[in-house]
Scaffold this active site. Structure first.
Site, PDB file in Angstrom:
ATOM      1  N   ARG A  41       0.869  -1.417  -0.072  1.00  0.00           N
ATOM      2  CA  ARG A  41       0.052   0.003   0.062  1.00  0.00           C
ATOM      3  C   ARG A  41       0.868   1.291  -0.120  1.00  0.00           C
ATOM      4  O   ARG A  41       0.296   2.185  -0.527  1.00  0.00           O
ATOM      5  CB  ARG A  41      -0.992   0.132   1.347  1.00  0.00           C
ATOM      6  CG  ARG A  41      -2.228  -1.007   1.068  1.00  0.00           C
ATOM      7  CD  ARG A  41      -3.015  -1.168   2.299  1.00  0.00           C
ATOM      8  NE  ARG A  41      -4.130  -1.720   1.724  1.00  0.00           N
ATOM      9  CZ  ARG A  41      -4.858  -2.180   2.564  1.00  0.00           C
ATOM     10  NH1 ARG A  41      -4.698  -2.186   3.957  1.00  0.00           N
ATOM     11  NH2 ARG A  41      -6.010  -3.166   2.164  1.00  0.00           N
ATOM     12  N   LYS A  83     -19.556 -16.903  -0.565  1.00  0.00           N
ATOM     13  CA  LYS A  83     -20.997 -16.649  -0.599  1.00  0.00           C
ATOM     14  C   LYS A  83     -21.690 -16.039  -1.913  1.00  0.00           C
ATOM     15  O   LYS A  83     -21.388 -14.758  -2.446  1.00  0.00           O
ATOM     16  CB  LYS A  83     -21.580 -15.831   0.556  1.00  0.00           C
ATOM     17  CG  LYS A  83     -21.162 -16.610   1.924  1.00  0.00           C
ATOM     18  CD  LYS A  83     -21.460 -15.651   3.136  1.00  0.00           C
ATOM     19  CE  LYS A  83     -21.261 -16.446   4.432  1.00  0.00           C
ATOM     20  NZ  LYS A  83     -21.345 -15.609   5.630  1.00  0.00           N
ATOM     21  N   GLY A 123      -9.537  -7.617  -3.156  1.00  0.00           N
ATOM     22  CA  GLY A 123      -9.664  -8.768  -1.954  1.00  0.00           C
ATOM     23  C   GLY A 123      -8.849 -10.060  -2.329  1.00  0.00           C
ATOM     24  O   GLY A 123      -7.692 -10.073  -2.575  1.00  0.00           O
ATOM     25  N   GLY A 147     -13.575  -4.093   0.033  1.00  0.00           N
ATOM     26  CA  GLY A 147     -15.123  -3.529   0.114  1.00  0.00           C
ATOM     27  C   GLY A 147     -15.389  -2.600  -0.888  1.00  0.00           C
ATOM     28  O   GLY A 147     -16.528  -2.669  -1.691  1.00  0.00           O
TER      29      GLY A 147
HETATM   30  P1  AMP Z   1     -14.831 -13.808  -0.885  1.00  0.00           P
HETATM   31  O1  AMP Z   1     -14.069 -13.209   0.395  1.00  0.00           O
HETATM   32  O2  AMP Z   1     -16.401 -14.058  -0.707  1.00  0.00           O
HETATM   33  O3  AMP Z   1     -14.105 -13.696  -1.942  1.00  0.00           O
HETATM   34  O4  AMP Z   1     -14.202 -15.409  -0.237  1.00  0.00           O
HETATM   35  C1  AMP Z   1     -13.008 -15.797  -0.171  1.00  0.00           C
HETATM   36  C2  AMP Z   1     -12.990 -17.089   0.657  1.00  0.00           C
HETATM   37  O5  AMP Z   1     -13.797 -17.955   0.047  1.00  0.00           O
HETATM   38  C3  AMP Z   1     -11.666 -17.759   0.744  1.00  0.00           C
HETATM   39  O6  AMP Z   1     -11.376 -17.532   2.165  1.00  0.00           O
HETATM   40  C4  AMP Z   1     -11.833 -19.187   0.281  1.00  0.00           C
HETATM   41  O7  AMP Z   1     -11.185 -20.083   1.103  1.00  0.00           O
HETATM   42  C5  AMP Z   1     -13.328 -19.071   0.359  1.00  0.00           C
HETATM   43  N1  AMP Z   1     -13.944 -20.403  -0.407  1.00  0.00           N
HETATM   44  C6  AMP Z   1     -13.715 -20.363  -1.752  1.00  0.00           C
HETATM   45  N2  AMP Z   1     -13.868 -21.616  -2.311  1.00  0.00           N
HETATM   46  C7  AMP Z   1     -14.703 -22.047  -1.234  1.00  0.00           C
HETATM   47  C8  AMP Z   1     -15.204 -23.464  -1.059  1.00  0.00           C
HETATM   48  N3  AMP Z   1     -15.462 -24.543  -2.225  1.00  0.00           N
HETATM   49  N4  AMP Z   1     -15.422 -23.944   0.224  1.00  0.00           N
HETATM   50  C9  AMP Z   1     -15.324 -23.147   1.339  1.00  0.00           C
HETATM   51  N5  AMP Z   1     -14.693 -21.925   1.079  1.00  0.00           N
HETATM   52  C10 AMP Z   1     -14.502 -21.547  -0.048  1.00  0.00           C
END
Ligand code: AMP
Length: 397
Positions: free
Chosen positions: A36, A198, A354, A377
């Site tokens: 950063r 999610k 992210g 974010g």
């Molecule tokens: P996000 O912050 O929504 O981009 O999510 C990132 C997180 O999703 C990371 O810590 C990954 O380990 C998790 N992730 C990705 N694929 C899977 C999966 N199939 N099962 C559980 N966690 C997951």
């Protein structure tokens, strides 16, 4: 409309308050990741060359409105001085007499770094009185802290009411160009890769990108909610059964808009995931449904090939969210293979912040993409089509 930048204004001899994102990880006074600070250098160097008096401010961590030495920006001043090859005067406050005294002593091209703005509760409350105090020592405002641009805080939004001109620096300019312009009027085909945990976190991004993309490729745990929406089985995979209707609507919208919406055709599954321990137990690659007792943790090799081909044919690629649990080497293969495909393809590649930035850096292909967003974010909100308070408050051309 386009946001005014530092190149649009006269800064010579002016006292310029620059909001940067120096929220770096510090352990025992040592900065473990300086990216950063590096990202803020083009703006600081330009202002120095132009002969401005540069007053830097930032937050670090979450001191919750209290002065707390654990969250001091002092180590950043030392690191920055080394990088600039010039002195950086650290002031142990961000408002008040000590700041005024230091600023009065500044010569053109000098750099001062103020203490953590979040040592005052007025920062996050966007208190006009605090913003006024922060602005009091300066004449011009530059925001270059993209990572906090989605927050209307005193140092990101409040100060613009007291300083004119208010413009953006090179970092925010680049973020607006790549996350904004290049995805609003993309060179086509425009392929979007979305992953992560999610559907609920990303649905607004999916919705906004369904208006712009030619293809959307889904990976990560998010894919399993879509699989449920199509009547498939996901075993013990992380999924959101209460978001099945949301997923169905996105699938319908994709159809109506003629957007190709691809889900994994195969998955790496495991029977004993231990995230903290970094182990998966037994693993296998399965096509189609996932049986009970097994959990999907990454996209499989057929999916990698399918997605890599789509990336190769694209003129613009935007990637947000890992394809699997990339923190564990065995289930990082899908994300790393996509990172390779994105890096090697001859097109505009944008990594939307992210965990996808973490994943591509870890894969070793980080320096081969066109642009990596510095926001988390903020990137998501911007891709959702939301206005960022720290950007809309700036002067427009
Ligand atoms: P996000 O912050 O929504 O981009 O999510 C990132 C997180 O999703 C990371 O810590 C990954 O380990 C998790 N992730 C990705 N694929 C899977 C999966 N199939 N099962 C559980 N966690 C997951």
């Amino acid at each position: 409309m386009a946001t005014k930048t530092i190149e649009d204004i006269e800064v010579k001899g002016k006292r310029v308050l620059v909001r940067v994102d120096f929220n770096v990880p510090v352990q025992n006074g040592m900065i473990s990741d300086d990216s950063r600070i590096v990202a803020a250098l083009p703006t600081i160097n330009y202002l120095r060359e132009q002969g401005a008096k540069i007053i830097l401010c930032s937050h670090l961590g979450r001191p919750k409105g209290q002065k707390n030495p654990e969250f001091t920006l002092a180590p950043v001043a030392n690191d920055l001085a080394q990088k600039l090859g010039a002195p950086v005067t650290f002031v142990d406050d961000c408002v008040g007499e000590s700041v005024k005294m230091q600023v009065e002593a500044m010569k053109d091209g000098d750099v001062v770094l103020l203490e953590n703005v979040r040592f005052y509760a007025g920062e996050e409350k966007n208190d006009p009185e605090f913003a006024k105090q922060l602005a009091a020592v300066a004449e011009v405002y530059v925001n270059d802290a993209f990572g906090t641009a989605h927050r209307a805080h005193a140092s990101t939004e409040g100060v613009t009411k007291f300083l004119s001109p208010s413009v953006c620096g090179y970092l925010i300019q680049a973020e607006l160009k790549f996350l904004g312009e290049k995805t609003a009027q993309p060179e086509r085909p425009f392929v979007v890769i979305l992953g992560g945990a999610k559907v609920s976190d990303k649905i607004q991004v999916i919705d906004a990108l369904l208006e712009k993309a030619n293809k959307i490729l889904i990976g990560g745990a998010m894919a399993y909610t879509f699989k449920l929406a199509q009547g498939g089985k996901v075993g013990n995979s992380l999924a959101e059964p209460d978001k099945i209707e949301t997923a169905k609507k996105a699938l319908e919208k994709a159809k109506a808009k003629g957007v190709e919406f691809l889900l994994p055709v195969d998955n790496l599954v495991c029977d004993a995931l231990d995230f903290k321990g970094g182990t998966l137990g037994n693993t296998k690659v399965v096509d189609g449904d996932i049986e009970d007792g097994w959990e999907g943790v990454d996209i499989g090799p057929k999916t990698v090939e399918l997605y890599a081909n789509a990336v190769k044919d694209a003129k613009t690629v935007l990637w947000n969210g890992p394809m699997g649990i990339f923190e564990i080497p065995e289930s990082a293969k899908g994300s790393f293979a996509i990172a390779k495909a994105v890096a090697e393809a001859d097109n505009t590649s944008i990594i939307g912040g992210g965990d996808s930035v973490k994943a591509i850096k870890k894969s070793g292909y980080g320096d081969q993409v066109t642009f990596m967003s510095t926001g988390g974010g903020a990137s998501l909100e911007f891709l959702e089509g939301k206005e960022l308070p720290g950007v809309v408050a700036l002067d427009q051309k």
